[in-house]
Design an enzyme around this catalytic site. Structure first.
Site, short mmCIF file in Angstrom:
data_model
loop_
_atom_site.label_atom_id
_atom_site.label_comp_id
_atom_site.label_asym_id
_atom_site.label_seq_id
_atom_site.Cartn_x
_atom_site.Cartn_y
_atom_site.Cartn_z
N ASP A 67 0.47 -6.15 -4.14
CA ASP A 67 0.55 -5.37 -2.91
C ASP A 67 1.99 -5.34 -2.42
O ASP A 67 2.71 -6.35 -2.47
CB ASP A 67 -0.36 -5.97 -1.84
CG ASP A 67 -0.62 -5.02 -0.69
OD1 ASP A 67 -1.74 -4.50 -0.58
OD2 ASP A 67 0.33 -4.77 0.11
N ILE A 68 2.43 -4.20 -1.93
CA ILE A 68 3.82 -4.04 -1.49
C ILE A 68 4.10 -4.82 -0.20
O ILE A 68 5.25 -5.15 0.09
CB ILE A 68 4.14 -2.53 -1.30
CG1 ILE A 68 5.62 -2.27 -1.41
CG2 ILE A 68 3.56 -2.00 0.01
CD1 ILE A 68 5.98 -0.78 -1.52
N ASN A 77 -11.67 -2.58 1.89
CA ASN A 77 -11.80 -1.86 3.16
C ASN A 77 -12.28 -0.45 2.89
O ASN A 77 -11.75 0.22 2.00
CB ASN A 77 -10.45 -1.81 3.87
CG ASN A 77 -9.95 -3.18 4.27
OD1 ASN A 77 -10.71 -3.99 4.77
ND2 ASN A 77 -8.68 -3.45 4.04
N GLU A 84 -6.64 2.31 4.53
CA GLU A 84 -5.45 3.15 4.70
C GLU A 84 -5.23 4.07 3.51
O GLU A 84 -4.72 5.18 3.68
CB GLU A 84 -4.21 2.27 4.90
CG GLU A 84 -4.24 1.51 6.23
CD GLU A 84 -3.05 0.59 6.37
OE1 GLU A 84 -2.03 0.80 5.68
OE2 GLU A 84 -3.16 -0.35 7.17
N VAL A 85 -5.53 3.59 2.33
CA VAL A 85 -5.30 4.39 1.12
C VAL A 85 -6.65 4.86 0.58
O VAL A 85 -7.50 4.03 0.21
CB VAL A 85 -4.54 3.58 0.06
CG1 VAL A 85 -4.33 4.42 -1.20
CG2 VAL A 85 -3.21 3.08 0.60
N HIS A 133 -9.88 0.44 -3.77
CA HIS A 133 -9.08 -0.70 -4.22
C HIS A 133 -9.74 -1.99 -3.76
O HIS A 133 -10.33 -2.04 -2.68
CB HIS A 133 -7.64 -0.63 -3.71
CG HIS A 133 -7.50 -0.32 -2.26
ND1 HIS A 133 -7.69 0.94 -1.75
CD2 HIS A 133 -7.20 -1.11 -1.20
CE1 HIS A 133 -7.49 0.92 -0.44
NE2 HIS A 133 -7.21 -0.32 -0.07
N HIS A 187 -8.78 -5.77 -2.86
CA HIS A 187 -7.71 -6.74 -2.59
C HIS A 187 -8.10 -8.08 -3.19
O HIS A 187 -9.26 -8.52 -3.07
CB HIS A 187 -7.54 -6.94 -1.08
CG HIS A 187 -7.08 -5.74 -0.32
ND1 HIS A 187 -5.77 -5.55 0.05
CD2 HIS A 187 -7.77 -4.67 0.16
CE1 HIS A 187 -5.67 -4.42 0.74
NE2 HIS A 187 -6.87 -3.87 0.82
#
Ligand code: 5GP
Length: 126
Positions: A39-40, A97, A105-106, A110, A112
């Site tokens: 993760d960035i 999420n 958000e994206v 995904h 995590h």
């Protein structure tokens, strides 16, 4: 912040760009059906993201439309990534999420992967 929209899939979301090689990523693991990368903006000492390569917005989208091979590959990839990142001994957490209430958000599914410290309560209270 990107607003969650379950339909249709937005091919310009940031993870679609990563999959097309338009944005760099720090890859941890890749196979034909999945990609895992750091993760960035990590929220824990270990914070990875595992995504299917197919165009799926969310877990309900993925579980309804993905093939058995894609579903198996995603979960095998999560397990491999946890092993590769060395979190299995001390414990770790996965999270996905979804949508507005989930804080997604994206809009590309995904998972995590968190670890490397005690992760605290499952949800923030309040
Ligand atoms: P969400 O809130 O949708 O569950 O999580 C999106 C995650 O994607 C966030 O943890 C955020 O830091 C991460 N992220 C957003 N843009 C990028 C990017 O360009 N590269 C990487 N590696 N992670 C990103």
């Amino acid at each position: 912040m990107t607003t969650y929209d379950p339909n249709p899939y937005d091919p310009n979301n940031v993870f679609a760009k990563i999959l097309r090689g338009e944005i760099p990523n720090k890859t941890i693991y890749e196979d034909d059906l999945t990609l895992a990368f750091h993760d960035i903006n990590p929220q824990a000492p270990v914070h990875a993201l595992v995504i299917p390569k197919g165009a799926y917005v969310s877990m309900e989208d993925f579980s309804a439309r993905a093939s058995d091979a894609e579903i198996a590959a995603l979960f095998r990839s999560v397990g491999k990534v946890a092993e590769m990142l060395g979190v299995t001994q001390d414990g770790w957490r996965i999270l996905s999420n979804v949508g507005s209430n989930g804080g997604q958000e994206v809009p590309h599914l995904h998972i995590h992967v968190f670890g490397g410290k005690k992760l605290g309560p499952m949800l923030v209270k309040g």
